[in-house]
Design a protein around this motif. Structure first.
Motif, PDB file in Angstrom:
ATOM      1  N   UNK A  98      -5.782  15.523   0.540  1.00 39.48           N
ATOM      2  CA  UNK A  98      -5.577  16.804  -0.122  1.00 39.48           C
ATOM      3  C   UNK A  98      -5.994  16.670  -1.575  1.00 39.48           C
ATOM      4  N   UNK A  99      -6.493  17.751  -2.140  1.00 38.90           N
ATOM      5  CA  UNK A  99      -6.945  17.768  -3.527  1.00 38.90           C
ATOM      6  C   UNK A  99      -6.396  18.984  -4.238  1.00 38.90           C
ATOM      7  N   UNK A 100      -6.221  18.825  -5.544  1.00 40.92           N
ATOM      8  CA  UNK A 100      -5.833  19.944  -6.383  1.00 40.92           C
ATOM      9  C   UNK A 100      -6.407  19.740  -7.774  1.00 40.92           C
ATOM     10  N   UNK A 101      -6.655  20.823  -8.459  1.00 41.97           N
ATOM     11  CA  UNK A 101      -7.069  20.757  -9.855  1.00 41.97           C
ATOM     12  C   UNK A 101      -5.996  21.420 -10.689  1.00 41.97           C
ATOM     13  N   UNK A 102      -5.667  20.804 -11.803  1.00 41.72           N
ATOM     14  CA  UNK A 102      -4.702  21.382 -12.729  1.00 41.72           C
ATOM     15  C   UNK A 102      -5.304  21.383 -14.132  1.00 41.72           C
ATOM     16  N   UNK A 103      -4.926  22.381 -14.897  1.00 38.62           N
ATOM     17  CA  UNK A 103      -5.264  22.427 -16.317  1.00 38.62           C
ATOM     18  C   UNK A 103      -3.943  22.263 -17.058  1.00 38.62           C
ATOM     19  N   UNK A 104      -3.866  21.221 -17.886  1.00 43.07           N
ATOM     20  CA  UNK A 104      -2.620  20.913 -18.578  1.00 43.07           C
ATOM     21  C   UNK A 104      -2.371  21.893 -19.719  1.00 43.07           C
TER      22      UNK A 104
END
Length: 182
Positions: A98-104
């Motif tokens: 599974x993958x996810x992108x986050x912007x801090x």
């Protein structure tokens, strides 16, 4: 009085419109950065070390199971090339990742990947699985920093056992050669 109510209503409407303004995406499971990390993983699985490196910035720092010693993309590709040579097959199990992108809050873009790696050692034809977590920071479409965490203990122990067995067999062979025949 009607004028005050009108401007009050107009002000509340204005605030409502401002609050509905589209916010930047802070979390997603679909992005060009995720696609880039998946492409780097695919290049790793294919043994395409030149292609693997293209997904990293020239100044990328790659930390695998460490927080203080990094490799460049070239050095990491060379290490992978050497370590994967001992496997008859290796790669990530499809549909177990599974993958996810986050912007801090600081505006940094990170992609997290969780998967299960599987490889078969050529020396003993044994298959090994291990969970892997990768987290990669992106800038300008390239990976600039990567951390990877996985436990290779079962593989290392198997390699130690095979080496000990080879050494023991070598000692027995040497002993047999030294024994005089009557």
């Amino acid at each position: 009085m009607k004028t005050i109510k009108f401007f009050g209503l107009l002000f509340v409407s204005f605030l409502t419109l401002l609050s509905c303004k589209e916010q930047p995406t802070r979390y997603t499971q679909s992005s060009p950065e995720i696609d880039t990390l998946k492409a780097a993983i695919a290049a790793y699985e294919a043994g395409d070390w030149e292609g693997y490196q293209t997904h990293y910035a020239d100044t990328a720092k790659i930390y695998h199971n460490t927080t203080d010693k990094f490799l460049s993309a070239t050095d990491n590709a060379n290490a992978f090339k050497e370590s994967t040579a001992q496997y008859s097959s290796y790669g990530f199990i499809k549909d177990e990742g599974d993958s996810e992108m986050v912007v801090t809050d600081d505006g940094e873009t990170w992609v997290n990947y969780w998967g299960v790696w599987q490889g078969t050692l050529s020396a003993n034809n044994q298959s090994y699985k291990m969970p892997v977590h990768l987290t990669a920071q992106f800038a300008d479409g390239k990976i600039i920093k990567e951390y990877a965490y996985y436990d290779r203990t079962p593989i290392v122990l198997a390699q130690m056992e095979m080496q000990a067995a080879q050494e023991e067999a070598g000692m027995e062979e040497d002993a047999a050669m030294e024994t005089p025949s009557n």
